[in-house]
Design a protein around this motif. Structure first.
Motif: not given
Length: 74
Positions: A46-74
Motif C-alpha cells: 500500500k502506497g507503493d508506485w506502479l511504474m511503466v517504463g520506456v518499453n511499456d514494462e511494468m514494475y513496482p517502486c517502493d514509495n521511499s525509493i520513489f521519493k528519492k529518485s523521482y519528481n512528478l512533472i504532471k
C-alpha cells in the motif's frame, strides 16, 4: 575473462555519466498489489508506485525509493 564481484569495484579507469531524464508513467496504488514484471511476479505494498517504463514494462517502486529518485512533472 574479467570477473567482477558485487561490492568490489575493479581498479579500472571509469568514465562518469548522468542518466537521461526520461519521463515514464506512474501511479501510486493505495492497496497491496501484484504485477507481472519482466523478472516475474512482484509485490507492491500500500502506497507503493506502479511504474511503466520506456518499453511499456511494468514494475513496482517502493514509495521511499520513489521519493528519492523521482519528481512528478504532471
Amino acid at each position: 575473462m574479467l570477473i567482477i564481484k558485487q561490492h568490489e569495484i575493479p581498479n579500472l579507469i571509469f568514465k562518469e555519466a548522468i542518466k537521461k531524464p526520461i519521463a515514464i508513467k506512474c501511479i501510486q496504488i493505495n492497496e497491496p498489489f501484484e504485477v507481472e514484471t519482466l523478472e516475474g511476479k512482484m509485490m507492491g505494498k500500500k502506497g507503493d508506485w506502479l511504474m511503466v517504463g520506456v518499453n511499456d514494462e511494468m514494475y513496482p517502486c517502493d514509495n521511499s525509493i520513489f521519493k528519492k529518485s523521482y519528481n512528478l512533472i504532471k
